[in-house]
Design an enzyme around this catalytic site. Structure first.
Site, mmCIF file in Angstrom:
data_model
loop_
_atom_site.group_PDB
_atom_site.id
_atom_site.type_symbol
_atom_site.label_atom_id
_atom_site.label_comp_id
_atom_site.label_asym_id
_atom_site.label_seq_id
_atom_site.Cartn_x
_atom_site.Cartn_y
_atom_site.Cartn_z
ATOM 1 N N GLY A 16 35.989 41.270 37.856
ATOM 2 C CA GLY A 16 34.624 41.399 37.359
ATOM 3 C C GLY A 16 33.681 42.032 38.359
ATOM 4 N N GLY A 30 33.777 52.445 40.076
ATOM 5 C CA GLY A 30 35.178 52.517 40.482
ATOM 6 C C GLY A 30 36.091 51.891 39.440
ATOM 7 N N HIS A 31 35.697 50.717 38.930
ATOM 8 C CA HIS A 31 36.482 50.079 37.871
ATOM 9 C C HIS A 31 36.510 50.944 36.612
ATOM 10 C CE1 HIS A 31 35.198 46.340 40.144
ATOM 11 N NE2 HIS A 31 36.495 46.200 40.110
ATOM 12 N N LYS A 42 41.501 51.613 47.132
ATOM 13 C CA LYS A 42 40.741 50.931 48.189
ATOM 14 C C LYS A 42 41.518 49.725 48.705
ATOM 15 C CE LYS A 42 37.114 48.311 47.416
ATOM 16 N NZ LYS A 42 37.383 47.066 48.210
ATOM 17 N N ASP A 43 42.193 49.047 47.797
ATOM 18 C CA ASP A 43 43.058 47.926 48.172
ATOM 19 C C ASP A 43 44.470 48.459 48.411
ATOM 20 O OD1 ASP A 43 41.167 45.604 47.807
ATOM 21 O OD2 ASP A 43 41.061 46.500 45.817
ATOM 22 N N GLN A 49 47.272 45.976 48.925
ATOM 23 C CA GLN A 49 47.517 45.232 47.693
ATOM 24 C C GLN A 49 48.384 46.030 46.733
ATOM 25 O OE1 GLN A 49 44.486 42.712 45.451
ATOM 26 N NE2 GLN A 49 44.466 44.570 44.211
#
Length: 282
Positions: free
Chosen positions: A31, A36-37, A149-150, A153
């Site tokens: 959220g 970017g999302h 960016k992650d 991950q």
């Protein structure tokens, strides 16, 4: 846009679409959505027939309860953004829906979760593995989209997919930045005015480090230079700055078949920010 809060209802809805031959793209988020999302939603729309976005602030990936409490929650604004972006489905479950009982699974990601963020945030990537696997089980996507960016991950999730033999393609998508260069992040909204101003130094320092590295500076020289520059800003506290290979985050060695990635994590006030830059030297 369909808003669903239960896994069973989500499965029922998506199974019908699958019988119609539709492909499912999935964008998992916590959220506090930003451009970017939305760029992930748009990329997914170009590659899949149906796009599902999840919003779930996952408690098991926070090793600091205060960080979990501080994490921004803006569901009304997020919903508006997703509707505007023509997202097909929002999956918005409660904690009890995703964790009806404690998840005691322990993943072994090897070196990947013992370095960088794995070292500074112990247990973080195990929590990521828990929730992303649960979400993949719920959505059963053909493709899942994650922001670069992650960077660490994304590699962890690809390893999880390999270990659990999921039939999902992981698509990593470019970092989006603000006009002043700061990588877009939900955490940016938590910065006060002075911190937000100081944060613009992070991408500038990274670009200077990239330029130095490409001009022949050694890894140690670049790391020392970044450390000095970060320490000059009173609001900053450096967790790490490292130069690694892009394949598995081991130390970068100047081989023709390798790219380097510069990764940084720095506290700006109380807010921890991360960024990275890929460097192609050959």
């Amino acid at each position: 846009m369909n808003i669903l809060t239960q896994k069973a209802k989500l499965k029922e809805f998506l199974d019908k679409l699958r019988t119609e031959g539709k492909t499912i793209g999935f964008v998992p988020t916590m959220g506090a959505l930003h451009a970017g999302h939305i760029s992930l939603i748009e990329i997914a729309q170009h590659q899949c027939d149906i796009v599902v976005c999840s919003i779930f602030v996952n408690p098991t990936q926070f090793n600091d309860k205060k960080d979990l409490e501080r994490y921004p929650r803006t569901i009304e604004k997020d919903t508006e953004l997703l509707v505007k972006a023509n997202c097909n489905v929002l999956f918005y479950p409660e904690v009890d829906e995703m964790y009806p009982e404690e998840d005691k699974r322990t993943f072994d990601f090897g070196f990947l979760d013992k370095t960088l963020d794995g070292a500074f945030r112990p247990g973080h990537f195990n929590g990521v593995g828990q929730i992303v696997s649960k979400l993949f089980d719920a959505v059963e996507p053909n493709k899942a989209f994650f922001g670069e960016k992650d960077f660490q991950q994304v590699l962890v999730i690809k390893e999880m997919v390999r270990q659990l033999k999921y039939k999902v393609e992981i698509v990593s998508c470019p970092i989006l930045r603000e006009k002043d260069g700061l990588a877009m992040s939900s955490r940016n909204t938590l910065l006060n005015e002075a911190e937000r101003s100081a944060a613009t130094l992070i991408p500038k320092i990274m670009q200077e480090a990239k330029s130095d590295f490409m001009n022949g500076a050694t890894t140690d020289d670049v790391k020392n230079s970044v450390k000095v520059k970060i320490e000059l800003e009173p609001l900053f506290k450096l967790d790490y700055f490292e130069i690694r290979n892009t394949r598995d985050l081991n130390e970068y060695k100047a081989k023709a078949d390798e790219e380097a990635v510069m990764l940084i994590a720095v506290f700006c006030g109380r807010i921890r920010l991360i960024d990275n830059l890929v460097v192609k030297l050959n």
